[in-house]
Scaffold this motif. Structure first.
Motif, PDB file in Angstrom:
ATOM      1  N   LEU A 288       0.851  -1.199   0.000  1.00 29.58           N
ATOM      2  CA  LEU A 288       0.000   0.000   0.000  1.00 29.58           C
ATOM      3  C   LEU A 288       0.885   1.247   0.000  1.00 29.58           C
ATOM      4  O   LEU A 288       1.798   1.378   0.825  1.00 29.58           O
ATOM      5  CB  LEU A 288      -0.922  -0.038   1.232  1.00 29.58           C
ATOM      6  CG  LEU A 288      -2.048   0.990   1.259  1.00 29.58           C
ATOM      7  CD1 LEU A 288      -3.026   0.784   0.098  1.00 29.58           C
ATOM      8  CD2 LEU A 288      -2.803   0.925   2.587  1.00 29.58           C
ATOM      9  N   ILE A 290      -0.370   4.637  -0.419  1.00 32.04           N
ATOM     10  CA  ILE A 290      -1.094   5.903  -0.286  1.00 32.04           C
ATOM     11  C   ILE A 290      -0.487   6.733   0.846  1.00 32.04           C
ATOM     12  O   ILE A 290       0.347   6.245   1.623  1.00 32.04           O
ATOM     13  CB  ILE A 290      -2.602   5.654  -0.071  1.00 32.04           C
ATOM     14  CG1 ILE A 290      -2.877   4.974   1.264  1.00 32.04           C
ATOM     15  CG2 ILE A 290      -3.165   4.806  -1.216  1.00 32.04           C
ATOM     16  CD1 ILE A 290      -4.369   4.833   1.590  1.00 32.04           C
ATOM     17  N   ASP A 291      -0.898   7.974   0.911  1.00 36.14           N
ATOM     18  CA  ASP A 291      -0.436   8.899   1.958  1.00 36.14           C
ATOM     19  C   ASP A 291      -0.590   8.236   3.340  1.00 36.14           C
ATOM     20  O   ASP A 291      -1.678   7.772   3.674  1.00 36.14           O
ATOM     21  CB  ASP A 291      -1.304  10.163   1.856  1.00 36.14           C
ATOM     22  CG  ASP A 291      -0.868  11.256   2.816  1.00 36.14           C
ATOM     23  OD1 ASP A 291      -0.296  10.942   3.880  1.00 36.14           O
ATOM     24  OD2 ASP A 291      -1.125  12.430   2.505  1.00 36.14           O
ATOM     25  N   PRO A 292       0.486   8.184   4.134  1.00 36.47           N
ATOM     26  CA  PRO A 292       0.360   7.498   5.435  1.00 36.47           C
ATOM     27  C   PRO A 292      -0.725   8.101   6.331  1.00 36.47           C
ATOM     28  O   PRO A 292      -1.323   7.391   7.157  1.00 36.47           O
ATOM     29  CB  PRO A 292       1.756   7.620   6.051  1.00 36.47           C
ATOM     30  CG  PRO A 292       2.509   8.608   5.227  1.00 36.47           C
ATOM     31  CD  PRO A 292       1.856   8.656   3.880  1.00 36.47           C
ATOM     32  N   MET A 295      -3.881   6.285   5.774  1.00 40.16           N
ATOM     33  CA  MET A 295      -3.886   4.832   5.947  1.00 40.16           C
ATOM     34  C   MET A 295      -4.825   4.331   7.047  1.00 40.16           C
ATOM     35  O   MET A 295      -5.522   3.341   6.825  1.00 40.16           O
ATOM     36  CB  MET A 295      -2.469   4.319   6.164  1.00 40.16           C
ATOM     37  CG  MET A 295      -1.728   4.204   4.836  1.00 40.16           C
ATOM     38  SD  MET A 295      -0.213   3.272   5.049  1.00 40.16           S
ATOM     39  CE  MET A 295       0.528   3.490   3.439  1.00 40.16           C
ATOM     40  N   TYR A 299      -7.366   1.648   5.746  1.00 36.61           N
ATOM     41  CA  TYR A 299      -7.303   0.261   6.247  1.00 36.61           C
ATOM     42  C   TYR A 299      -8.630  -0.139   6.900  1.00 36.61           C
ATOM     43  O   TYR A 299      -9.100  -1.263   6.750  1.00 36.61           O
ATOM     44  CB  TYR A 299      -6.159   0.093   7.249  1.00 36.61           C
ATOM     45  CG  TYR A 299      -4.853  -0.412   6.657  1.00 36.61           C
ATOM     46  CD1 TYR A 299      -4.763  -1.674   6.095  1.00 36.61           C
ATOM     47  CD2 TYR A 299      -3.705   0.367   6.692  1.00 36.61           C
ATOM     48  CE1 TYR A 299      -3.560  -2.152   5.578  1.00 36.61           C
ATOM     49  CE2 TYR A 299      -2.490  -0.095   6.174  1.00 36.61           C
ATOM     50  CZ  TYR A 299      -2.433  -1.366   5.615  1.00 36.61           C
ATOM     51  OH  TYR A 299      -1.248  -1.836   5.108  1.00 36.61           O
ATOM     52  N   ARG A 300      -9.210   0.783   7.658  1.00 37.72           N
ATOM     53  CA  ARG A 300     -10.481   0.461   8.311  1.00 37.72           C
ATOM     54  C   ARG A 300     -11.547   0.140   7.262  1.00 37.72           C
ATOM     55  O   ARG A 300     -12.275  -0.855   7.348  1.00 37.72           O
ATOM     56  CB  ARG A 300     -10.945   1.632   9.188  1.00 37.72           C
ATOM     57  CG  ARG A 300     -12.146   1.293  10.074  1.00 37.72           C
ATOM     58  CD  ARG A 300     -12.842   2.523  10.663  1.00 37.72           C
ATOM     59  NE  ARG A 300     -13.507   3.337   9.669  1.00 37.72           N
ATOM     60  CZ  ARG A 300     -14.695   3.079   9.134  1.00 37.72           C
ATOM     61  NH1 ARG A 300     -15.369   1.992   9.497  1.00 37.72           N
ATOM     62  NH2 ARG A 300     -15.208   3.879   8.227  1.00 37.72           N
ATOM     63  N   TYR A 302     -11.152  -0.784   4.071  1.00 39.57           N
ATOM     64  CA  TYR A 302     -10.771  -1.961   3.283  1.00 39.57           C
ATOM     65  C   TYR A 302     -11.044  -3.240   4.087  1.00 39.57           C
ATOM     66  O   TYR A 302     -11.586  -4.227   3.573  1.00 39.57           O
ATOM     67  CB  TYR A 302      -9.295  -1.796   2.944  1.00 39.57           C
ATOM     68  CG  TYR A 302      -8.626  -2.903   2.197  1.00 39.57           C
ATOM     69  CD1 TYR A 302      -8.777  -3.026   0.825  1.00 39.57           C
ATOM     70  CD2 TYR A 302      -7.789  -3.803   2.864  1.00 39.57           C
ATOM     71  CE1 TYR A 302      -8.120  -4.034   0.131  1.00 39.57           C
ATOM     72  CE2 TYR A 302      -7.132  -4.803   2.173  1.00 39.57           C
ATOM     73  CZ  TYR A 302      -7.296  -4.920   0.813  1.00 39.57           C
ATOM     74  OH  TYR A 302      -6.641  -5.911   0.135  1.00 39.57           O
ATOM     75  N   ARG A 303     -10.699  -3.201   5.359  1.00 41.22           N
ATOM     76  CA  ARG A 303     -10.893  -4.363   6.226  1.00 41.22           C
ATOM     77  C   ARG A 303     -12.381  -4.606   6.484  1.00 41.22           C
ATOM     78  O   ARG A 303     -12.828  -5.759   6.590  1.00 41.22           O
ATOM     79  CB  ARG A 303     -10.146  -4.102   7.534  1.00 41.22           C
ATOM     80  CG  ARG A 303      -9.978  -5.252   8.484  1.00 41.22           C
ATOM     81  CD  ARG A 303      -8.956  -4.808   9.520  1.00 41.22           C
ATOM     82  NE  ARG A 303      -8.790  -5.721  10.629  1.00 41.22           N
ATOM     83  CZ  ARG A 303      -9.590  -5.762  11.691  1.00 41.22           C
ATOM     84  NH1 ARG A 303     -10.635  -4.991  11.761  1.00 41.22           N
ATOM     85  NH2 ARG A 303      -9.303  -6.609  12.677  1.00 41.22           N
ATOM     86  N   MET A 306     -13.638  -6.361   3.436  1.00 36.61           N
ATOM     87  CA  MET A 306     -13.157  -7.748   3.484  1.00 36.61           C
ATOM     88  C   MET A 306     -13.999  -8.591   4.441  1.00 36.61           C
ATOM     89  O   MET A 306     -14.438  -9.698   4.110  1.00 36.61           O
ATOM     90  CB  MET A 306     -11.690  -7.732   3.940  1.00 36.61           C
ATOM     91  CG  MET A 306     -11.006  -9.068   3.950  1.00 36.61           C
ATOM     92  SD  MET A 306      -9.298  -8.942   4.606  1.00 36.61           S
ATOM     93  CE  MET A 306      -8.399  -8.359   3.214  1.00 36.61           C
ATOM     94  N   GLN A 307     -14.263  -8.011   5.627  1.00 33.89           N
ATOM     95  CA  GLN A 307     -15.049  -8.762   6.616  1.00 33.89           C
ATOM     96  C   GLN A 307     -16.479  -8.978   6.143  1.00 33.89           C
ATOM     97  O   GLN A 307     -17.042 -10.061   6.294  1.00 33.89           O
ATOM     98  CB  GLN A 307     -15.032  -8.025   7.958  1.00 33.89           C
ATOM     99  CG  GLN A 307     -13.707  -8.221   8.690  1.00 33.89           C
ATOM    100  CD  GLN A 307     -13.608  -7.401   9.970  1.00 33.89           C
ATOM    101  OE1 GLN A 307     -14.001  -6.238   9.984  1.00 33.89           O
ATOM    102  NE2 GLN A 307     -13.058  -8.005  11.014  1.00 33.89           N
TER     103      GLN A 307
END
Lengths: 368, 368
Positions: A288, A290-292, A295, A299-300, A302-303, A306-307
């Motif tokens: 990944l 993208i701008d830290p 993130m 991430y929240r 994206y996850r 996924m869940q």
């Protein structure tokens, strides 16, 4: 009775059709689309727009029988069928027989409700072929059964639609446990839900997996409708939806022969904001970049996607049997596999892809 | 000497590399990219993000030799090479050996300046292959000469890059005058400048035209760099550039077997606003369906692009000879053909496509 009004001040012809529909046809559009400007064999446009002045003017517009007849200031005469004009009203999209409708599903679509057709019917009948394509477009998932025990049998059915999409894995591919695998599909481990080849500029459209053997313990197939997940995310977590539909992230596959990279949004919308495509593949998600600062929230989001995609509320699961082939819209439906034990029996699926372009073209031709 | 700073309040590790570059590495990113989470053979990610708490914390960060060594609150230890961390700083794109640079050209690139390589060299040498691909990416146009009088000779050179892109015209196609043509290319008439197959969701990337015979009167090849036209339009006529880069228009090819449609912008920009793709093909431009109120300004912009692309200021022209093959970026460079007289001699080009994905993958592999 259709009425034509020449509006010289606006440089348009207004039509009111007998059914009450109205159309606004700019002079320049009418001249650009003179039926005489198309090649009789190829139907391609041969008239040259640069030969038409931008301010070209119609001097007379008449309805004659089922046609609109125009006279132009340069004394050219052009003629258009009213049916054609009604179908091509500026500002309205041409009707598309390839858009037969999408219905999202969740776990309420039990395995028994997955559309199922017989190979012999689809091979023999254009009507059955069309039924199959429409069902596959609607739910993004279908099964063909009654395939003979022949490596080419599934391919033959796929080719009823059009030619196969070649990728770095070949024109066809064998999903079985292999030594020195270059892809997790070629191991016996579980495959979490994903869409294939998100590292390609154009991920493959429809995927075909013909089951030649599935005798091992485990190895069931899992599907979830990425459009359903995205729809629910849009309602339940609009911030996550916004992030996943606007920020692109890198994907990459690399082995000895290839290094194929592309950036994708997890959720791609079309120009009207409708769902167009899901790209979700954790195996080939690249690092990944993208701008830290973004993130934590990315991430929240994206996850969460996924869940949700793995939640039993969205899952349809079944174990393919020899002689069955599953077909799914790889740019919509996520697929996965339970782990299997290669010591308990043989498992072999043969796969191929046909892109959306060929799929939709076939639907249009079948609708003629 | 690289320094690591654990910033617990921001949940990041800050690195200052020995060359002075700095990187900000969120804890979650570091855990997600634990090298142990990738499959040793396939290099694919196997660690599951849903098993990582969003608020996972690093308790100790140390530089050890050429590695960053982390200890986590759950007592896991992870280790990353500093070189890898420097190459993958969040917020920075990974270096891409496939992006070797683009130089736009106008008529100042005379035909003699078109990059030219010998078939035998490209077939025998990876260094020559790489030189050719970089030159072709730079100018979007090159010539291979010294091909034997063999229908497969051009294809063999194209396949040095990767597999061919199949389309409704086949895996390869024959450009010569034919009875009952389904494409203007298959007639002897002039072909105004265009890019191919803008009616496809993904128009083909690089086009290869191997000249087997060009003995007829006429039949010269024309090229103009669509990126140069777009660059100049951006400066000279920003309103036209804005319209062409934001409004999509329909394209369509249909014959007895296919009906393939797609919407495209004439100018597509990438996420950074740089030129990504030109789609310009008046032959298969479908009936314009945008809001009639936008049509006057859209037609003006579109016709301006068309006129510029044909202006001698942008044109490179030459007549291919038997044994030569021209290669161009079909998503950048417009190509056209003068009319030819089939009664004066035979003209036969054999064509194929290789997509950008395969082209770029080959560049990356050759750069290893």
């Amino acid at each position: 009775m259709t009425h034509a009004t020449l509006c010289a001040d606006k440089a348009v012809v207004q039509l009111t059709f007998s059914d009450g529909a109205t159309g606004t046809y700019p002079f320049l559009w009418l001249r650009d689309n003179d039926p005489a400007g198309f090649h009789p064999d190829t139907k391609e446009r041969v008239a040259d727009l640069t030969a038409i002045p931008l301010d070209i003017r119609v001097t007379e517009a008449l309805i004659e029988d089922t046609d609109l007849s125009l006279t132009w200031e340069d004394e050219t005469a052009t003629r258009y069928s009213l049916d054609w004009l009604a179908a091509h009203r500026p500002g309205h999209r041409l009707a598309d027989p390839a858009k037969t409708g999408v219905t999202t599903w969740r776990a309420d679509m039990v395995a028994d409700a997955v559309p199922r057709l017989h190979a012999a019917d689809v091979l023999a009948s254009d009507a059955a072929l069309r039924d199959w394509l429409m069902a596959t477009q609607r739910s993004g998932l279908s099964v063909i059964d009654g395939l003979p025990d022949d490596r080419e049998a599934g391919i033959d059915v796929a080719k009823r639609i059009g030619f196969l999409r070649e990728t770095n894995f070949g024109v066809t591919f064998e999903v079985k446990s292999k030594p020195n695998p270059n892809n997790l599909a070629y191991t016996p481990i579980a495959l979490p839900l994903h869409t294939d080849l998100t590292n390609q500029e154009l991920p493959p459209g429809f995927q075909f997996l013909h089951c030649l053997a599935n005798e091992a313990t485990g190895g069931g197939s899992l599907f979830s409708d990425g459009f359903a997940v995205a729809e629910d995310l849009r309602t339940q977590d609009p911030e996550a939806f916004e992030l996943l539909s606007t920020i692109s992230v890198p994907f990459r596959f690399h082995d000895g022969e290839y290094d194929i990279r592309s950036r994708k949004k997890v959720i791609t919308l079309d120009e009207d904001g409708a769902l167009k495509e899901i790209c979700f593949n954790a195996h080939i998600a690249s690092i990944l970049d993208i701008d830290p600062d973004l993130m934590p929230q990315y991430y929240r989001a994206y996850r969460t996607f996924m869940q949700m995609s793995r939640d039993p509320a969205y899952l349809v699961t079944f174990k393919l049997k020899a002689g069955e082939m599953v077909i799914f819209d790889n740019r919509r439906v996520l697929h996965g596999r339970e782990a299997f034990d290669p010591n308990t029996g043989y498992r072999h699926l043969r796969g191929c892809y046909v892109d959306r372009g060929e799929f939709e073209s076939r639907l249009r031709v079948l609708a003629r």
